[in-house]
Design an enzyme around this catalytic site. Structure first.
Site, PDB file in Angstrom:
ATOM      1  N   ASP A 131       0.855  -1.187   0.000  1.00 45.24           N
ATOM      2  CA  ASP A 131       0.000   0.000   0.000  1.00 45.24           C
ATOM      3  C   ASP A 131       0.894   1.242   0.000  1.00 45.24           C
ATOM      4  OD1 ASP A 131      -2.353   1.520   0.227  1.00 45.24           O
ATOM      5  OD2 ASP A 131      -2.161   1.584   2.410  1.00 45.24           O
TER       6      ASP A 131
ATOM      7  N   ASP B 287      -0.221   4.992   0.960  1.00 50.82           N
ATOM      8  CA  ASP B 287      -0.491   5.949   2.032  1.00 50.82           C
ATOM      9  C   ASP B 287      -0.627   5.221   3.372  1.00 50.82           C
ATOM     10  OD1 ASP B 287      -0.594   7.604  -0.125  1.00 50.82           O
ATOM     11  OD2 ASP B 287      -2.774   7.809  -0.132  1.00 50.82           O
TER      12      ASP B 287
ATOM     13  N   ASP C 234      -1.722  -0.661   6.030  1.00 50.25           N
ATOM     14  CA  ASP C 234      -2.130  -0.128   7.329  1.00 50.25           C
ATOM     15  C   ASP C 234      -3.628  -0.208   7.573  1.00 50.25           C
ATOM     16  OD1 ASP C 234      -2.682   1.833   5.340  1.00 50.25           O
ATOM     17  OD2 ASP C 234      -2.769   3.386   6.895  1.00 50.25           O
TER      18      ASP C 234
END
Length: 378
Positions: free
Chosen positions: A8, A10, A129
């Site tokens: 990922d 961000d 996240d």
């Protein structure tokens, strides 16, 4: 087959802007500490294809124009390229959550090419996240590394049971060194089922655990000794055995240790970075000494005598045999010696010393990932 690290953007590579969660300007671009150094080492040293997979809600609409997105995105890609980190693919989904697009994480519409024999998804990872990243890992048949500033809170926030989503490990998002070390050392968790006409055995082993055990062989003293191995060896052990105890204890003990040895050898994998050797310890009147060498050859030297026929519900004649069975399965050398008067202390001391020897020998150093052998093979 290629392993893939699906990453990922961000909240993983770049810090997600805390106000609007849109990385839509160069002013908002800030990288996580250590990400260039440690992702660079992952790219240089480990056999993963790097793929960026990111959801960018409504990219191209009035709320998120593309001309504000691409300068920051291009800067991210170029910054990593300058440090020797290149992504094989950069996959961006532009839909809103309510669109339920097949290309939006955790769905796999952008990743169909990876469902092929060319890729080893079982040993690949999704690094992100959000819970959706862990759900993506499950949908791919991969593993997950869940990044959160509070890992325990993050894992507990998963509404369905953790094991129903993915085999995920939680790490703090700022600790890229921990991510590198985890990937480099690999997961040493494995299991085995061994069924014969005499015994039905299931064992699961985590070599890098914390001594959490769930053991039932039908022989209470044997359970107690196996628990010593897990507890003092810092391994997590699940052992379930249904043996022909109506005949005697022999098959249950022998087959369990053969299976345990085979599983141990499998969990060690390529043996890169292990100490290889490992212990002696006192227990009241007893001194137990156990030396081990995971050199790929099986051998047992045994110097321990018992005056009692049984300790607990285990015949003392089986103690030599069970360690011999382990060496045959694990392909290791064992040298075992015990002195003392109390038979219980002697055998428990042996098992504790055995556990400590195992712990010492399987310990790894991420900075010394070479084979501990002058021959070049073990």
């Amino acid at each position: 087959m290629k392993k893939v690290l699906f990453i990922d953007r961000d909240g993983t590579l770049a810090i997600e802007p805390p106000i609007d969660y849109q990385l839509d300007s160069l002013e908002k671009l800030e990288f996580y500490p250590g990400v260039f150094r440690w992702l660079g080492k992952i790219a240089d040293e480990l056999d993963y294809e790097l793929v960026m997979v990111t959801n960018q809600d409504g990219l191209g609409t009035d709320s998120f124009p593309e001309d504000t997105f691409w300068p920051a995105q291009n800067k991210v890609i170029q910054a990593f390229k300058n440090e020797g980190v290149e992504f094989a693919e950069v996959l961006i989904d532009k839909s809103f959550p309510e669109d339920n697009a097949p290309t939006r994480k955790p769905r796999t519409g952008l990743l169909t090419k990876y469902f092929s024999e060319a890729y080893d998804l079982e040993n690949s990872f999704v690094l992100g996240d959000r819970i959706t990243d862990m759900e993506l890992a499950k949908n791919l048949g991969a593993k997950g590394i869940y990044l959160s500033e509070d890992p325990e809170l993050g894992v507990n926030e998963i509404e369905t049971p953790k094991e129903d989503i993915v085999n995920a490990i939680a790490l703090t998002s700022t600790d890229w060194k921990a991510i590198y070390e985890f990937l480099k050392l690999e997961d040493r968790v494995t299991e085995i089922t061994r069924n014969t006409n005499e015994t039905k055995i299931y064992i699961k082993l985590n070599l890098d655990g914390s001594g959490k055990n769930d053991i039932d062989t039908g022989l209470k003293f044997f359970d107690h000794m196996l628990d010593q191995i897990g507890r003092h060896g810092s391994m997590d052990l699940t052992i379930k055995v249904d043996g022909d105890l109506e005949v005697d204890e022999h098959h249950t003990i022998e087959d369990t240790m053969i299976a345990f040895g085979e599983l141990f050898n499998k969990a060690l994998g390529n043996k890169l970075g292990i100490e290889r050797y490992g212990f002696c310890l006192p227990m009241d009147d007893c001194l137990a000494q156990v030396a081990v060498d995971f050199g790929g050859r099986n051998w047992l030297e045994w110097d321990a005598e018992f005056k009692r026929e049984k300790v607990g519900d285990m015949p003392t004649e089986m103690f030599f045999h069970l360690f011999k069975s382990f060496t045959d399965g694990a392909k290791c050398n064992l040298n075992i010696k015990a002195e003392g008067d109390n038979e219980h202390h002697k055998i428990e001391g042996i098992f504790k010393a055995f556990a400590k020897a195992m712990k010492m020998a399987v310990k790894r150093d991420a900075n010394k990932m070479f084979l501990p052998s002058t021959k070049g093979m073990l």
